[in-house]
Design an enzyme around this catalytic site. Structure first.
Site, PDB file in Angstrom:
ATOM      1  N   ASP A 137       0.847  -1.187   0.000  1.00 25.11           N
ATOM      2  CA  ASP A 137       0.000   0.000   0.000  1.00 25.11           C
ATOM      3  C   ASP A 137       0.883   1.237   0.000  1.00 25.11           C
ATOM      4  O   ASP A 137       2.037   1.187   0.419  1.00 25.11           O
ATOM      5  CB  ASP A 137      -0.841   0.042   1.278  1.00 25.11           C
ATOM      6  CG  ASP A 137      -2.205  -0.595   1.072  1.00 25.11           C
ATOM      7  OD1 ASP A 137      -2.634  -0.708  -0.081  1.00 25.11           O
ATOM      8  OD2 ASP A 137      -2.822  -0.984   2.073  1.00 25.11           O
TER       9      ASP A 137
ATOM     10  N   ASP B 170      -9.149  -5.891   2.037  1.00 28.50           N
ATOM     11  CA  ASP B 170      -7.784  -6.397   1.884  1.00 28.50           C
ATOM     12  C   ASP B 170      -7.643  -7.801   2.458  1.00 28.50           C
ATOM     13  O   ASP B 170      -6.689  -8.513   2.136  1.00 28.50           O
ATOM     14  CB  ASP B 170      -6.787  -5.478   2.602  1.00 28.50           C
ATOM     15  CG  ASP B 170      -6.641  -4.131   1.913  1.00 28.50           C
ATOM     16  OD1 ASP B 170      -6.846  -4.075   0.689  1.00 28.50           O
ATOM     17  OD2 ASP B 170      -6.322  -3.153   2.597  1.00 28.50           O
TER      18      ASP B 170
ATOM     19  N   ASP C  72      -4.798  -2.805   4.963  1.00 30.66           N
ATOM     20  CA  ASP C  72      -5.354  -2.276   6.208  1.00 30.66           C
ATOM     21  C   ASP C  72      -6.879  -2.288   6.239  1.00 30.66           C
ATOM     22  O   ASP C  72      -7.477  -2.059   7.277  1.00 30.66           O
ATOM     23  CB  ASP C  72      -4.857  -0.849   6.456  1.00 30.66           C
ATOM     24  CG  ASP C  72      -5.148   0.082   5.275  1.00 30.66           C
ATOM     25  OD1 ASP C  72      -5.921  -0.311   4.376  1.00 30.66           O
ATOM     26  OD2 ASP C  72      -4.600   1.196   5.244  1.00 30.66           O
TER      27      ASP C  72
END
Length: 705
Positions: free
Chosen positions: A336, A633, A629
């Site tokens: 990310d 995901d 997060d």
């Protein structure tokens, strides 16, 4: 019977058609009798994660490992041959290894249980024409839910009323900016899109109301909701075995084959030589048992346990012990951007006037310490440079955020402006105006405005928002000589070019204006801001890439921002390419596999694209580490060879699905964990060689005796 509506179907229709389809009434809600009838058909609004497997079955499953079975067979043979010391030592080793593995896996298999916590226990509903608080599990399609600040959405809703309603969808999309919700339908072309963030008239189960109020119609519950799709995917995906587990399984199978081979060969040789059958069988079994490295499993378990403790000291919590070794085998990290490679704290980095004068801003995050604003080497201090001070003033007055003890209360972009005002020592200008009215941001206008009264009681309007939309509202602009000048076509084009240049640097550009009325607005300038890279992130990526691990960036940002961050961190080079989430959707699995090695940046990507990326890389034989997060995901984290969750901003579901948690959300921590993983991998490899060579020598000695 009333059917549920998907979020796309509900978003493409106006409120009234939705109420007709669901046979409900916005003012009265459902009757208790009708709700009971619908519940009998649709069931309760809760996830059915299946019956939990008894603990003893989970414990017995640990014995299915080929090496464990081989050791148990070895212990049994030792008992038969009256070698009780060997039998006891082997059994103790097996029990220790199996128990440690069981405890680790039992603690980690809580992901689906965490999903049920996203459904709030109670909610406010209209029943029989009256507002009532009831259990969220009793909701049915067609119920009318009342929403207020702080409420968690109990099911997927079609927004029917919205009063400055803002919903935090970060758990679903990974984006920190709250979404402004409206009642208007989304055009069919957009509603059929793949990204839920475009559905501005839908509220999703598990998300949080962070501002405003409203009401919504329940369109789907439990398994039919957006989170229900996540649950189904979670139940449909199996966590892959780690490289260590695969290697240990292969070793167990090979040792089994070799052991039976030794018994067979020695038995046949003895038969050929005319020796006693029982004696030859006993000798063959003894040699086979001697060749089995009974100490291997317990040494591996102890080595991994030590690695877990070492990583905990480096702020990486490992939930599954085999994942420690997996880190040493990782070949690709899909990371990310927000919060991992960047600070997840928007920071104003540049101010530009309509005529192109630039001021650079130092300092990052929500701390004003050490931050100064400079222009050609001069400090912009309060009103020393009015052309910049007016821009900051407008951004601060047209703002709802506050910073307390370096913690943001409000939206990140507004927080960045508050910090900017502190750096310029202009934080007091907000108190000079009395707010009379607010015109909230909407996805249609793309700007926010406030009507204020100044110290003399005069009306003043401030607006901020997308540069082109704010500029369209202005007939004049504020020049560097403190004059008000007309905005002609040339000046408008020049202002847009300045904004484009800031955008190419990876900055999010915000336009600001003020005026005596909404019809006489004057363009003041623009602020460029971004979520800056974490200190040390670029060095950590450089170290990881030097060790042979490829790093891929996945972000929901626009292409320009993603490329800028990728280049500044050393992820994107001139020979690499980028892919958008839409392009990933359009590609088949095979097509994606053909190009994915050359792609280092994925932009405009939602969390669900991660699963497709993971599968494509694994199909090419890569060992993939995936960071995440958000709730969505969780599926990709489970599918990846090692899932890495963010400990600070990660959701509970994400943390439960992951194999490792970064306590500080810092990519540098992952680099340290990989170093530990590689060391453990080499230690285990060396010990396996030592054990096998020792056992081989022992077998030869026994054979000679």
């Amino acid at each position: 019977m009333i059917e549920t509506l998907t979020s796309e179907q509900a978003a493409s229709h106006e409120v009234v058609p939705c109420t007709h389809q669901l046979r409900t009434n916005l003012e009265e809600g459902l009757t208790t009798a009708e709700a009971t009838r619908r519940r009998q058909y649709h069931g309760y609004n809760e996830f059915d994660v299946g019956e939990e497997e008894p603990i003893y079955k989970k414990y017995l499953e640990q014995f299915q490992n080929p090496l464990i079975l081989l050791l148990l067979a070895s212990a049994f043979v030792s008992i038969v041959m009256k070698q009780y010391d060997d039998a006891i030592s082997i059994t103790v080793a097996v029990v220790i290894v199996v128990t440690v593995g069981f405890v680790q896996e039992y603690r980690s298999e809580k992901t689906l249980e965490q999903l049920t916590k996203l459904v709030p226990p109670t909610c406010h509903v209209l029943r029989d024409g009256k507002e009532a608080m009831m259990l969220a599990r009793e909701l049915v399609p067609g119920d009318i839910v009342l929403l207020n600040t702080g409420d968690r959405i109990p099911s997927d809703l079609r927004i029917a009323e919205s009063f400055s309603l803002q919903i935090d969808e970060s758990s679903l999309t990974g984006e920190t900016e709250p979404k402004h919700k409206e009642t208007r339908s989304v055009p069919a072309a957009s509603a059929t899109g793949s990204d839920v963030e475009h559905l501005t008239c839908i509220a999703f189960m598990g998300t949080l109301v962070c501002a405003g109020r409203g009401r919504g119609i329940v369109i789907s519950t439990a398994a039919n909701s957006q989170f229900g799709e996540v649950v189904k995917m979670m139940m449909g995906e199996e966590s892959p075995k780690t490289p260590l587990q695969k290697s240990m399984d292969d070793l167990g199978k090979q040792l089994s084959i070799y052991s039976f081979g030794v018994i067979a060969v020695i038995f046949l040789i003895g038969m050929f030589q005319g020796r006693n059958v029982v004696d030859m069988f006993t000798i063959g079994v003894s040699l086979a048992v001697a060749a089995i490295p009974e100490g291997l499993p317990i040494v591996v378990a102890v080595t991994l346990a030590i690695g877990v403790m070492r990583m905990a000291k480096r702020r990486a919590v490992v939930k599954k012990m085999p994942a420690v070794e997996t880190l040493g085998c990782v070949t690709v990290i899909c990371s990310d951007k927000t919060g991992t490679l960047t600070k997840n704290e928007m920071t104003a980095q540049a101010i530009a006037t309509p005529e192109g004068k630039l001021a650079e801003i130092t300092g990052i995050g929500y701390s004003a310490e050490g931050g100064v604003v400079q222009y050609q080497g001069e400090q912009v201090h309060q009103w020393t440079h009015p052309e910049f001070a007016r821009i900051i003033e407008a951004g601060l007055v047209c703002n709802n955020a506050t910073i307390e003890a370096d913690k943001l209360i409000g939206q990140p972009t507004e927080g960045a402006i508050v910090v900017l005002a502190k750096k310029a020592q202009l934080e007091g200008v907000r108190s000079e105006y009395k707010r009379l009215r607010e015109m909230p941001f909407s996805s249609d206008t793309k700007w926010m405005g406030v009507q204020c009264a100044d110290a003399h009681g005069q009306n003043v309007y401030f607006i901020k928002g997308a540069l082109d939309r704010v500029l369209d509202q202005c007939g004049t602009y504020y020049s560097s000589d403190n004059q008000r000048k007309q905005c002609d076509q040339y000046s408008r084009q020049h202002i847009l070019e300045i904004g484009k240049e800031l955008g190419q640097k990876g900055l999010r550009v915000l336009g600001l204006a003020r005026g005596e009325s909404m019809q006489s607005l004057m363009f003041l300038g623009m602020i460029g801001m971004m979520d800056p890279p974490r200190p040390g992130a670029a060095d950590a990526i450089s170290i990881v890439k030097a060790s042979g691990v490829d790093v891929k960036l996945i972000t929901g940002d626009a292409m320009e921002t993603a490329q800028s961050i990728g280049q500044s961190l050393g992820i994107l080079s001139s020979s690499d390419s980028c892919l958008s989430g839409q392009q990933v959707d359009q590609m088949s699995d095979h097509d994606l596999e053909l190009v994915i090695r050359q792609v280092t940046v994925f932009y405009r990507a939602s969390p669900r694209h991660k699963l497709k990326i993971v599968k494509a890389l694994q199909a090419l034989g890569e060992v993939v580490a995936m960071t995440g997060d958000g709730v969505n995901d969780a599926v990709a984290l489970k599918k990846a060879d090692i899932g890495v969750a963010m400990g600070v901003c990660g959701t509970d579901v994400c943390k439960e699905a992951a194999d490792m948690i970064l306590c500080d959300d810092d990519f540098s921590t992952m680099t340290a964990a990989i170093e530990e993983g590689k060391a453990i991998y080499h230690n285990i490899t060396n010990f396996v060689r030592f054990q096998l060579s020792t056992k081989l020598n022992s077998t030869q000695t026994n054979y000679k005796l």
